[in-house]
Design a protein around this motif. Structure first.
Motif: not given
Lengths: 547, 329
Positions: A119, A121-122, A126-128, A177, A179, A183, A185, A187
């Motif tokens: 994990w 931060r993108e 937005r954190y992935r 969301e 991906v 994966t 994300d 928000i």
């Protein structure tokens, strides 16, 4: 699961600017916090029809099928199995045997991967999360990104599901969301450094099976569970009993014990007797006066650990006499915190001088608690111009270790000052809770209670109890400024420095009468089981070893 | 017979009125209560709009009279609503708890009856002899022992010290255990019985002592009456005289007490349920109060009210058998 993997994730998060977030966890372990907690559900009652056989491999009590059975008795009932419909530890004790988060904490307070393996931060907002592959739900369904996105939406979006009580535990999150297949994300409105503390807390983002939830009415979801966790729910009766068996298909290390049974009793004597009689293997909230009985008994022991619950009196900003800093400080000098911890709590507590406890990220080890100095207190009250005030603080009963005793003791000490009168207004928990955040004549300006939160990060307590619009009592612009900086700061060290600054501000400005950090006191069958209590108060049979 | 039927029908009509009164009174109390159920259902630090959303969902924003009308309408159809806390229907939760409570109440009363009537009779017929002194002493001790103390002492002695009986809990209910017994599985009923002993004794001791005294004094009074003398003069065997005539006539007060106590116990003995972690209605009710779970509170009061009414009708029916004059009002 491996520590290598884990440190990689840590580093990656740091590089991506999510460092602040993970920091809490590290602070959690270095601060010596391992865990333990109070209340819950669960319980005991061992006699399973025909228990007590011994197998050659273990000396532990087993049932007629030769399974090891852990009997847990908590002090409050479990009332729902819907993880998004509870804010309570009692429910969580049971729920988190079957249900998991994306990330979690182990019994040492360390951040561990759960349903997510990676994990970071993108970009701001937005954190992935990279999801674990090959995980199956207890009903055989495959765990998917759909499940994760659905679970997050079910918490934050009132139109998916209902108004979830969990929303406030993952503040700022607006949605999720997908991906790709593995994966997701998360928000949020802006840089959100409290994503990791929130998501890894047991009250945070629990992941549910989308299809299973959607095909059931809300009331059915409240009475059954299909999770991915180490235990499968076998039997459940709301508010009475929950029985689990080991999940043989668990993606991680399977637990040691075969079965776990949770019952509960609000009566401390019942819990202690059940433990001493060998019917219960693990129980919570042993009263200090019963500690020697448990210690002296063969095969049982006491485990205690500082919990994440802090006990204090709040003073509302802008309300006389609390407009005066001298008055606020005076009340801090008026109480003998160490004396009361020693005499009333038999030592089961830690003095505090800041709103952040030692096991949390942002704790400042250089802050000393206020010393006991009644003369100074009297003097400060005279100088404040509010001599002769009569205060009547509501005190919340029924929730804390020896709550009535220490609340009364401290009110009496404040009352000893010749220029102020303090009479406790003892109040049942429900009445107190419904006045929290109330306005008008129900508003409380000076009251005593305890606040616990499982994120291991200073921000949650300060934001919620001091600045928060709901129960915040001291929305001071200076503190708001420091906290706003801290909660948008991506660098871990910078953020820690800012949180420590906020804590120093609190020591000096005294928005609270600082009292103590509560200890959790557990009674445990240590002849058969090895167990480390958690400071976030969660009971988790996953970490119990069979001796 | 017609008399009896009409008498019971009238009682039933009064019972419905009583239950309606219970519903209405709880609603008034609820309107007076300062606690906000939505706040308690939310987490302590949930923001105001969250509490508001939950209040809306629970239907708390409608005017109280409208909530009242809705509630009466659904209760009339047998629907007691959904718990605020668990969001599950109230009716099954109450019925499960009632089963545990009724089991305990019935066992407690049977324990008391089985011991008290022979003791009372013995005491009356051997008046001022050693058995009478012993029975008197026993009932005095029984009446003056607080049941929570007795419960804790029994647990300490028999469970913690000697480990012969379980300290607490109810791992299996009577119906399930009885069902297993039909399938020739004896274990569940034994488990049930083991867990039943201490709560039964703790609950039934006071009642046993009370009823021993009542039986004794009733018997003494009856045995001194003229009809008993007449029977003796006619040469009626003393056994029939005592048990068919005097005992039967002295039972009316005992039946009254049993009825009242059964009604009381069906509301749940909070103390006994707490000490023995017994999943009865009393402990659940207290829990509902502390969480302001109004549908649960109301549902419990209705069911308990109903049970009370039914028990009282039952007691009246027994009266009419013991003494037909009761039905003729």
């Amino acid at each position: 699961m491996t520590s290598d993997e884990h440190s990689n994730y840590d580093r990656r998060s740091v590089l991506k600017g999510g460092a602040a977030v993970t920091a809490g966890l590290v602070a959690g372990c270095s601060g010596g916090g391992d865990g333990g907690g109070d209340g819950g559900s669960g319980g005991t009652d061992a006699s399973d029809g025909g228990t007590d056989g011994s197998t050659p491999t273990t000396s532990v009590e087993t049932n007629s099928d030769g399974e090891t059975v852990l009997n847990v008795m908590t002090s409050q009932p479990n009332e729902t199995l819907d993880p998004h419909d509870t804010g309570g530890i009692p429910d969580s004790h049971v729920i988190y045997h079957s249900i998991e988060n994306l990330i979690f904490r182990n019994d040492q307070g360390e951040l561990i991967p759960a349903l997510a393996t990676d994990w970071g931060r993108e970009e701001p907002g937005r954190y992935r999360f990279q999801l674990r592959e090959g995980v199956q739900w207890h009903n055989g369904d495959d765990f998917t990104a759909e499940d994760v996105a659905f679970s997050i939406r079910r918490i934050v979006d009132d139109d998916v599901g209902y108004a979830s009580t969990r929303k406030s535990y993952i503040p700022g999150v607006t949605g999720a969301e997908i991906v790709d297949e593995t994966t997701v994300d998360i928000i949020s409105e802006s840089v959100n450094p409290v994503i990791i503390p929130g998501f890894s807390a047991f009250l945070g983002a629990a992941i549910m099976n989308k299809e299973w939830v959607e095909s059931r009415a809300r009331e059915e979801v409240a009475q059954d569970m299909v999770g991915t966790g180490p235990f499968v729910l076998e039997e459940y009766e709301s508010g009475v009993r929950a029985e689990f068996s080991r999940n043989e298909n668990y993606w991680g290390d399977a637990p040691d014990i075969d079965r776990a049974i949770f019952t509960w009793s609000g009566e401390a004597a019942t819990r202690v007797n059940s433990l001493l009689a060998g019917e219960t293997d693990l129980t919570v909230n042993i009263p200090p006066q019963d500690v020697p009985r448990v210690e002296d008994n063969d095969g049982t022991t006491i485990k205690n650990v500082p919990s994440t619950r802090i006990c204090y009196a709040f003073m509302r900003r802008g309300i006389e006499p609390f407009t005066s800093k001298k008055f606020r400080q005076a009340l801090n000098y008026a109480i003998d915190v160490e004396g009361v911890i020693e005499d009333v709590l038999s030592g089961f507590g830690t003095p505090t001088g800041q709103p952040t406890l030692e096991m949390m990220f942002g704790y400042d080890p250089d802050i000393e608690p206020y010393p006991y100095d009644p003369e100074m207190a009297t003097e400060l009250i005279d100088e404040s111009g509010f001599a002769g005030m009569e205060l009547n603080p509501p005190c919340r009963l029924g929730r804390y270790l020896k709550g009535e005793e220490w609340m009364t003791a401290w009110c009496n000490q404040m009352n000893q000052l010749e220029n102020v009168t303090v009479e406790p207004n003892l109040m049942d928990s429900a009445s107190f809770t419904s006045r929290l955040g109330a306005s008008g004549d129900q508003q409380m300006d000076f009251a005593i209670w305890g606040y616990g939160q499982p994120t291991f990060d200073a921000s949650a307590t300060i934001q919620s109890t001091l600045l928060g619009e709901s129960i915040g009592t001291f929305p001071d612009p200076e503190l708001e400024e420091i906290m706003a900086q801290a909660d948008s700061e991506g660098d871990r060290d910078e953020r820690e420095a800012l949180l420590q600054e906020a804590n120093r501000w609190c020591r000096e400005e005294a928005p609270w009468v600082f009292m103590h950090g509560q200890s959790s006191i557990y009674g445990q069958n240590d002849a058969d089981y090895g167990w480390t209590p958690r400071s976030d108060e969660l009971l988790n049979a996953n970490y119990i070893e069979v001796k | 017979m017609v008399n009896t039927t009409r008498f019971l029908a009238k009682r039933l009509g009064q019972g419905v009125f009583v239950v309606w009164g219970v519903i209405t009174a709880t609603f008034f109390l609820r309107a007076l209560s300062p606690t906000n159920p939505a706040r308690l259902a939310a987490s302590p630090d949930a923001p105001a709009e969250r509490v508001e959303a939950i209040a809306e969902e629970l239907g708390l924003n409608a005017p109280i009279y409208q909530q009242y009308m809705n509630y009466i309408a659904s209760v009339a159809q047998g629907d007691l609503g959904y718990s605020y806390i668990t969001n599950t229907p109230v009716t099954p939760q109450i019925s499960v708890r009632m089963a545990a409570t009724v089991e305990l109440a019935v066992c407690g009363i049977l324990f008391a009856l089985v011991l008290s009537i022979p003791l009372g009779v013995l005491s009356a017929t051997r008046r001022n002899e050693p058995p009478d002194y012993a029975a008197n002493l026993a009932s005095l001790v029984g009446v003056s022992t607080p049941n929570f103390w007795l419960a804790i002492m029994l647990v300490l002695l028999l469970s913690v010290q000697y480990n012969v009986l379980p300290t607490s809990g109810r791992p299996v209910g009577f119906l399930a255990a009885a069902g297993a017994l039909l399938a020739l599985n004896v274990d569940p009923i034994l488990t049930w019985a083991m867990h039943m002993v201490l709560p039964t004794v703790a609950l039934g001791t006071y009642l046993m002592a009370l009823m021993t005294r009542l039986t004794r004094s009733g018997m003494i009074e009856e045995l001194g009456k003229a009809y008993v003398q007449t029977n003796r003069a006619k040469g009626l065997p003393e056994v029939l005289n005592r048990y068919k005539h005097a005992l039967r006539n002295s039972l009316a007060p005992v039946v009254t007490v049993v009825g009242l106590q059964l009604g009381r116990l069906i509301g749940g003995s909070v103390v006994i349920e707490s000490v023995f972690a017994w999943p009865g209605i009393g402990a659940r009710f207290i829990r509902a109060i502390t969480t302001a779970d109004w549908p649960m509170i109301q549902g419990t009061l209705i069911v308990v009210g109903l049970a009370y009414v039914v028990v009282n009708i039952g007691v009246d029916a027994v009266y009419t058998q013991l003494d037909p004059r009761v039905a003729m009002d």
